[in-house]
Scaffold this motif. Structure first.
Motif, short mmCIF file in Angstrom:
data_model
loop_
_atom_site.label_atom_id
_atom_site.label_comp_id
_atom_site.label_asym_id
_atom_site.label_seq_id
_atom_site.Cartn_x
_atom_site.Cartn_y
_atom_site.Cartn_z
N LYS A 196 15.23 46.04 54.23
CA LYS A 196 15.05 45.40 52.92
C LYS A 196 14.61 43.95 53.08
N ASN A 197 15.25 43.25 54.04
CA ASN A 197 14.91 41.84 54.27
C ASN A 197 13.56 41.67 54.93
N THR A 198 13.21 42.60 55.83
CA THR A 198 11.94 42.50 56.56
C THR A 198 10.76 42.91 55.69
N HIS A 199 11.01 43.81 54.75
CA HIS A 199 9.93 44.37 53.92
C HIS A 199 10.21 44.17 52.43
N PRO A 200 10.12 42.91 51.95
CA PRO A 200 10.37 42.68 50.52
C PRO A 200 9.35 43.41 49.63
N GLU A 201 8.23 43.80 50.24
CA GLU A 201 7.20 44.51 49.45
C GLU A 201 7.57 45.96 49.13
N LEU A 202 8.61 46.49 49.78
CA LEU A 202 9.05 47.86 49.48
C LEU A 202 9.91 47.85 48.22
N SER A 203 9.24 47.88 47.08
CA SER A 203 9.94 47.68 45.80
C SER A 203 10.93 48.81 45.49
N GLY A 204 10.69 50.00 46.05
CA GLY A 204 11.56 51.13 45.73
C GLY A 204 12.70 51.34 46.72
N TRP A 205 12.83 50.43 47.69
CA TRP A 205 13.82 50.62 48.78
C TRP A 205 15.23 50.41 48.24
N ASP A 206 15.87 51.49 47.76
CA ASP A 206 17.14 51.32 47.05
C ASP A 206 18.15 52.43 47.31
N THR A 207 17.84 53.35 48.22
CA THR A 207 18.68 54.56 48.34
C THR A 207 19.19 54.77 49.76
N LEU A 208 20.50 54.96 49.85
CA LEU A 208 21.15 55.25 51.12
C LEU A 208 21.93 56.55 50.92
N SER A 209 21.38 57.65 51.43
CA SER A 209 21.98 58.98 51.23
C SER A 209 22.90 59.27 52.40
N MET A 210 24.21 59.04 52.19
CA MET A 210 25.20 59.25 53.25
C MET A 210 26.46 59.80 52.60
N GLY A 211 27.09 60.74 53.31
CA GLY A 211 28.36 61.25 52.85
C GLY A 211 28.23 62.64 52.24
N MET A 212 29.15 63.53 52.65
CA MET A 212 29.19 64.89 52.13
C MET A 212 30.62 65.18 51.65
N SER A 213 30.92 66.45 51.42
CA SER A 213 32.24 66.79 50.85
C SER A 213 33.40 66.12 51.57
#
Length: 238
Positions: A196-213
């Motif tokens: 996120k810090n290296t690529h401020p141009e990635l406007s959609g960078w907002d999702t961290l998919s981690m964790g299951m049941s």
């Protein structure tokens, strides 16, 4: 409705929703930065369209599928039902080259992108009349031979490649951590923030998919914005 009756299914779903909300509240209490709302992805592989429809009527929006043909049949069944229009479909299975066209034509999200060749095919095969395909890079955070995913050191090159594809919207990272490793979530969060810090141009960078049941509370505490829950909602797979 096989394996679970409608009431049990709704009860399970409501309990999981409550657990996610509680984990968010707890994370807010301990976090210095603001905790984002967490999206619940209901992993519906091997479960019938009827169960998906039941949860969609309750307000569940995001569903994850591993098996392409099975998913396409469910989409066809649900598309004429009012709640079917509201569903956001996530592909969370492994991607072979011969599957990319169907994935690009049917899904809203792909969470298991790990190679440029697949990214290019998804981009080229995404229909022009559809919005860009949301993609997550699957990261093999623990460098396990048995797991799919891009290695941490390969991440910069893959991000650079995906950035060039107009029909893909790069949204973040997905991991399936090693069972024994307790800091996988924290390390992934650090990498996510570094990108996120290296690529401020990635406007959609907002999702961290981690964790299951089994580990969703721990994942949320460590910054997950999306948890993938199957068994705790739908019951054990046949």
């Amino acid at each position: 409705m096989h394996s679970l009756d409608k009431h049990s299914l709704i009860d399970n779903w409501q309990q999981v929703r409550q657990q996610v909300d509680e984990a968010c509240a707890q994370a807010k209490g301990t976090a210095t930065d603001s905790v984002t709302a967490v999206t619940l992805l209901a992993v519906s592989k091997t479960k019938p369209a009827e169960m998906i429809a039941t949860l969609a009527r309750q307000g569940q929006r995001h569903f994850g599928e591993n098996y392409l043909q099975e998913a396409i049949e469910k989409m066809a069944t649900l598309k004429d039902q009012p709640e079917g229009e509201e569903i956001v479909w996530h592909y969370i299975g492994s991607i072979q080259r011969n599957k990319t066209r169907d994935i690009a034509e049917h899904f809203d999200w792909v969470q298991t992108l790990e190679r440029d060749i697949i990214a290019k095919r998804l981009n080229d095969q995404r229909p022009d009349n559809m919005s860009p395909l949301n993609v997550l890079i699957q990261l093999n955070i623990d460098d396990e031979d048995s797991k799919s995913g891009c290695l941490s050191e390969q991440l910069p090159d893959l991000i650079a490649a995906i950035k060039g594809y107009e029909r893909l919207q790069l949204r973040g990272l997905m991991i399936i951590p090693a069972k024994a490793d307790n800091d996988s979530f924290a390390r992934t969060k650090q990498l996510f923030e570094a990108v996120k810090n290296t690529h401020p141009e990635l406007s959609g960078w907002d999702t961290l998919s981690m964790g299951m049941s089994a580990d969703m509370a721990d994942a949320v505490t460590n910054g997950s914005t999306m948890v993938r829950v199957g068994t705790a909602i739908f019951g054990a797979r046949a």
